[in-house]
Design a protein around this motif. Structure first.
Motif, PDB file in Angstrom:
ATOM      1  N   VAL A 143      11.698  45.514 -77.655  1.00  0.00           N
ATOM      2  CA  VAL A 143      10.423  46.047 -78.129  1.00  0.00           C
ATOM      3  C   VAL A 143       9.451  44.912 -78.426  1.00  0.00           C
ATOM      4  O   VAL A 143       8.275  44.949 -78.057  1.00  0.00           O
ATOM      5  CB  VAL A 143      10.622  46.901 -79.394  1.00  0.00           C
ATOM      6  CG1 VAL A 143       9.283  47.270 -80.012  1.00  0.00           C
ATOM      7  CG2 VAL A 143      11.407  48.157 -79.070  1.00  0.00           C
ATOM      8  N   TYR A 170       2.067  48.574 -71.843  1.00  0.00           N
ATOM      9  CA  TYR A 170       3.114  48.574 -72.863  1.00  0.00           C
ATOM     10  C   TYR A 170       3.615  50.003 -73.064  1.00  0.00           C
ATOM     11  O   TYR A 170       2.815  50.935 -73.169  1.00  0.00           O
ATOM     12  CB  TYR A 170       2.571  48.008 -74.171  1.00  0.00           C
ATOM     13  CG  TYR A 170       3.616  47.792 -75.229  1.00  0.00           C
ATOM     14  CD1 TYR A 170       4.464  46.692 -75.174  1.00  0.00           C
ATOM     15  CD2 TYR A 170       3.775  48.695 -76.279  1.00  0.00           C
ATOM     16  CE1 TYR A 170       5.429  46.491 -76.145  1.00  0.00           C
ATOM     17  CE2 TYR A 170       4.748  48.508 -77.249  1.00  0.00           C
ATOM     18  CZ  TYR A 170       5.575  47.406 -77.181  1.00  0.00           C
ATOM     19  OH  TYR A 170       6.538  47.219 -78.126  1.00  0.00           O
ATOM     20  N   PRO A 171       4.959  50.194 -73.110  1.00  0.00           N
ATOM     21  CA  PRO A 171       5.517  51.561 -73.059  1.00  0.00           C
ATOM     22  C   PRO A 171       5.174  52.490 -74.209  1.00  0.00           C
ATOM     23  O   PRO A 171       5.337  53.699 -74.074  1.00  0.00           O
ATOM     24  CB  PRO A 171       7.034  51.303 -73.038  1.00  0.00           C
ATOM     25  CG  PRO A 171       7.180  49.911 -72.547  1.00  0.00           C
ATOM     26  CD  PRO A 171       5.993  49.171 -73.059  1.00  0.00           C
ATOM     27  N   SER A 172       4.755  51.978 -75.351  1.00  0.00           N
ATOM     28  CA  SER A 172       4.544  52.868 -76.491  1.00  0.00           C
ATOM     29  C   SER A 172       3.195  52.615 -77.137  1.00  0.00           C
ATOM     30  O   SER A 172       2.808  51.478 -77.358  1.00  0.00           O
ATOM     31  CB  SER A 172       5.645  52.674 -77.530  1.00  0.00           C
ATOM     32  OG  SER A 172       5.379  53.419 -78.687  1.00  0.00           O
ATOM     33  N   SER A 173       2.525  53.702 -77.472  1.00  0.00           N
ATOM     34  CA  SER A 173       1.251  53.578 -78.185  1.00  0.00           C
ATOM     35  C   SER A 173       1.451  53.684 -79.686  1.00  0.00           C
ATOM     36  O   SER A 173       0.512  53.492 -80.459  1.00  0.00           O
ATOM     37  CB  SER A 173       0.274  54.663 -77.718  1.00  0.00           C
ATOM     38  OG  SER A 173       0.821  55.946 -77.961  1.00  0.00           O
ATOM     39  N   SER A 174       2.701  54.002 -80.119  1.00  0.00           N
ATOM     40  CA  SER A 174       2.946  54.159 -81.557  1.00  0.00           C
ATOM     41  C   SER A 174       3.112  52.813 -82.249  1.00  0.00           C
ATOM     42  O   SER A 174       2.993  52.703 -83.460  1.00  0.00           O
ATOM     43  CB  SER A 174       4.199  55.007 -81.791  1.00  0.00           C
ATOM     44  OG  SER A 174       5.357  54.333 -81.361  1.00  0.00           O
ATOM     45  N   VAL A 175       3.391  51.768 -81.464  1.00  0.00           N
ATOM     46  CA  VAL A 175       3.515  50.429 -82.033  1.00  0.00           C
ATOM     47  C   VAL A 175       2.136  49.896 -82.348  1.00  0.00           C
ATOM     48  O   VAL A 175       1.216  49.990 -81.539  1.00  0.00           O
ATOM     49  CB  VAL A 175       4.248  49.497 -81.053  1.00  0.00           C
ATOM     50  CG1 VAL A 175       4.179  48.056 -81.530  1.00  0.00           C
ATOM     51  CG2 VAL A 175       5.692  49.934 -80.906  1.00  0.00           C
ATOM     52  N   GLU A 223      16.188  51.679 -75.944  1.00  0.00           N
ATOM     53  CA  GLU A 223      15.101  50.773 -75.559  1.00  0.00           C
ATOM     54  C   GLU A 223      14.880  50.693 -74.056  1.00  0.00           C
ATOM     55  O   GLU A 223      14.322  49.710 -73.556  1.00  0.00           O
ATOM     56  CB  GLU A 223      15.364  49.373 -76.128  1.00  0.00           C
ATOM     57  CG  GLU A 223      15.360  49.340 -77.647  1.00  0.00           C
ATOM     58  CD  GLU A 223      15.405  47.930 -78.198  1.00  0.00           C
ATOM     59  OE1 GLU A 223      14.327  47.319 -78.341  1.00  0.00           O
ATOM     60  OE2 GLU A 223      16.507  47.434 -78.475  1.00  0.00           O
ATOM     61  N   TYR A 226      11.325  49.767 -72.612  1.00  0.00           N
ATOM     62  CA  TYR A 226      10.924  48.384 -72.839  1.00  0.00           C
ATOM     63  C   TYR A 226      11.683  47.436 -71.904  1.00  0.00           C
ATOM     64  O   TYR A 226      11.119  46.453 -71.408  1.00  0.00           O
ATOM     65  CB  TYR A 226      11.163  48.000 -74.301  1.00  0.00           C
ATOM     66  CG  TYR A 226      10.449  48.936 -75.246  1.00  0.00           C
ATOM     67  CD1 TYR A 226       9.097  48.762 -75.536  1.00  0.00           C
ATOM     68  CD2 TYR A 226      11.112  50.018 -75.819  1.00  0.00           C
ATOM     69  CE1 TYR A 226       8.422  49.643 -76.369  1.00  0.00           C
ATOM     70  CE2 TYR A 226      10.453  50.896 -76.661  1.00  0.00           C
ATOM     71  CZ  TYR A 226       9.112  50.713 -76.928  1.00  0.00           C
ATOM     72  OH  TYR A 226       8.442  51.586 -77.751  1.00  0.00           O
ATOM     73  N   LEU A 360      10.602  49.243 -84.029  1.00  0.00           N
ATOM     74  CA  LEU A 360      11.464  50.261 -83.436  1.00  0.00           C
ATOM     75  C   LEU A 360      12.142  51.083 -84.520  1.00  0.00           C
ATOM     76  O   LEU A 360      12.255  52.315 -84.420  1.00  0.00           O
ATOM     77  CB  LEU A 360      12.506  49.563 -82.560  1.00  0.00           C
ATOM     78  CG  LEU A 360      13.459  50.466 -81.796  1.00  0.00           C
ATOM     79  CD1 LEU A 360      12.753  51.177 -80.676  1.00  0.00           C
ATOM     80  CD2 LEU A 360      14.646  49.703 -81.323  1.00  0.00           C
ATOM     81  N   GLU A 363       8.924  52.988 -86.711  1.00  0.00           N
ATOM     82  CA  GLU A 363       7.931  53.825 -86.063  1.00  0.00           C
ATOM     83  C   GLU A 363       8.464  54.710 -84.952  1.00  0.00           C
ATOM     84  O   GLU A 363       7.849  55.722 -84.620  1.00  0.00           O
ATOM     85  CB  GLU A 363       6.789  52.948 -85.538  1.00  0.00           C
ATOM     86  CG  GLU A 363       6.072  52.201 -86.659  1.00  0.00           C
ATOM     87  CD  GLU A 363       4.987  51.273 -86.153  1.00  0.00           C
ATOM     88  OE1 GLU A 363       4.504  51.487 -85.022  1.00  0.00           O
ATOM     89  OE2 GLU A 363       4.619  50.342 -86.874  1.00  0.00           O
ATOM     90  N   GLU A 364       9.600  54.333 -84.354  1.00  0.00           N
ATOM     91  CA  GLU A 364      10.125  55.139 -83.261  1.00  0.00           C
ATOM     92  C   GLU A 364      11.446  55.814 -83.622  1.00  0.00           C
ATOM     93  O   GLU A 364      11.587  57.024 -83.501  1.00  0.00           O
ATOM     94  CB  GLU A 364      10.279  54.272 -82.005  1.00  0.00           C
ATOM     95  CG  GLU A 364       8.948  53.673 -81.562  1.00  0.00           C
ATOM     96  CD  GLU A 364       8.842  53.515 -80.066  1.00  0.00           C
ATOM     97  OE1 GLU A 364       9.849  53.676 -79.374  1.00  0.00           O
ATOM     98  OE2 GLU A 364       7.735  53.246 -79.593  1.00  0.00           O
TER      99      GLU A 364
END
Length: 435
Positions: A143, A170-175, A223, A226, A360, A363-364
């Motif tokens: 991540v 980047y794979p996630s917008s929550s980061v 993961e 990522y 990770l 938030e995930e």
């Protein structure tokens, strides 16, 4: 070399001279040795004595101690990051670089199939000289590694502003990339030169670029996106070892001094805190944290290094603190058997320092909560106490969610055969790189 499963590999290991890197590399070595593979472990001479007890297969894992050269401003006898204050870590990097001739001598003699490394960007070229494959093995979560992929053609062209935003795709917008002063300061550590003429970021990214493959201590179910992102960006294999959880010998028991104290409390009641030997707090922040543990009203066991400027950890206690928490609070300034302590049924919460890998978890996966900081990075006693209560409270909705997700993740991590399946596939993939 045959691609047969029975083929035994010879692997060399050269981690950064930091126990947060050496220890997981040794745990990984134990997993390989358990399957009959030979490991040659290169590390500083002083570090060997401190981790030798973690070698569960001394017939297959052999240490090759290196002498750390004397470098200007580096304290005499400094052989790991825990031996020097952070501003001098760059000088330790210089010393590590100057072990190249020793490393070359060892590797030229051993001629291993693979060399696993994480910080010495000269290792890929050296590995290829000796006929070995260079594997960048990261103890940092994918991540975070994916967060730092260069958005410019050359890693050295990356600026602080580039680090303050998510890289393309980047794979996630929550980061979140926060713009607070504290996060900016953290990024400066990664992006700026530590006196070596090269930033940590350039060292790590160049190591990934020049390696034959990258390996991570994780699994695809958590993961995967990522790992796929890194595989696509760097255009090379990304191999997964699984979580490589440490093995605790059946004969290894927690010392009585810890057991006797922990057994005073009911199951899941004790808050445990450790920041590692490398992290030294300033006295004022150290005192604020202790007051936060006091404020949460839970029993607590805190293992922290003596703050800067203090001769003993007791000297740094807030006035009247020791007496006020007598019987429910223990602050310890030495080494602690962390794995065994965490296994004790009285431990119900763990407080630790976290880098970008914590994104990770919080938030995930939602198996932890973040202690809120002020803009300058300060952690107040109220914030710490609030976070602890949120995951320890019997009627807390957050506690229920965290405990549920934690149990679910634990079940996945420890499911029967999962680790063995990952290691089996990992070793097959390594053998495939030799064909």
């Amino acid at each position: 070399m045959s691609n047969s499963r029975s083929t035994k590999l010879h692997v060399a290991i050269f981690p950064c001279f930091a126990f947060g890197h050496i220890t997981p590399y040794l745990q990984f070595s134990n997993k390989l040795a358990k399957r009959g593979h030979r490991v040659s472990f290169l590390l500083s001479k002083g570090a060997q004595a401190k981790v030798e007890h973690l070698n569960l297969y001394p017939n297959l894992i052999h240490f090759y101690p290196l002498l750390v050269p004397s470098v200007d401003r580096l304290p005499p006898g400094a052989e790991a990051t825990s031996d020097v204050p952070f501003p001098l870590h760059g000088h330790l990097c210089i010393a590590i670089d100057q072990t190249l001739d020793q490393v070359q001598t060892v590797l030229s003699s051993l001629k291993p199939d693979f060399i696993f490394f994480d910080f010495s960007l000269w290792m890929p070229a050296l590995a290829h000289q000796t006929g070995s494959k260079a594997i960048y093995y990261s103890v940092i979560t994918p991540v975070a590694q994916a967060l730092k992929v260069p958005s410019k053609q050359k890693p050295e062209d990356m600026t602080l502003e580039d680090f303050m935003q998510l890289p393309p795709g980047y794979p996630s917008s929550s980061v979140r990339i926060k713009s607070k002063d504290f996060e900016t300061a953290q990024l400066k550590v990664v992006a700026n030169d530590l006196g070596t003429g090269m930033s940590i970021y350039v060292r790590i990214t160049s190591s990934m670029i020049w390696s034959d493959a990258m390996a991570f201590r994780t699994y695809h179910e958590v993961e995967g996106p990522y790992c796929d992102y890194l595989r696509k960006h760097y255009g090379k294999p990304v191999l997964l070892t699984g979580p490589v959880l440490p093995e605790t010998p059946a004969t290894k028991l927690l010392d009585e001094k810890w057991t006797n104290w922990l057994c005073n409390f009911k199951q899941g009641a004790v808050v445990y805190c450790a920041f590692g030997s490398q992290n030294k707090l300033q006295k004022d922040q150290f005192q604020e944290l202790l007051l936060g543990f006091k404020l949460c009203r839970q029993p607590f066991l805190v293992a922290l290094s003596t703050p800067d400027g203090c001769a003993t950890i007791e000297e740094a206690f807030p006035e009247g603190f020791e007496e006020s928490v007598k019987g429910r609070g223990w602050v310890y300034g030495g080494w602690v058997p962390q794995t065994l302590i965490l296994e004790h049924p009285s431990i119900g919460c763990s407080v630790t320092h976290c880098g970008y890998g914590s994104m990770l978890m919080v938030e995930e996966l939602k198996v932890a909560v973040e202690v809120e900081r002020e803009d300058n990075g300060w952690i107040s006693k109220e914030s710490l106490s609030k976070a602890i209560i949120s995951v320890m409270g019997e009627d807390s909705e957050i506690a229920g969610l965290v405990k549920y997700n934690h149990a679910k993740l634990k079940e996945e991590l420890t499911s029967e055969g999962m680790q063995e399946r990952y290691l089996g596939t990992f070793i097959q993939n390594l053998q495939g790189l030799l064909d």
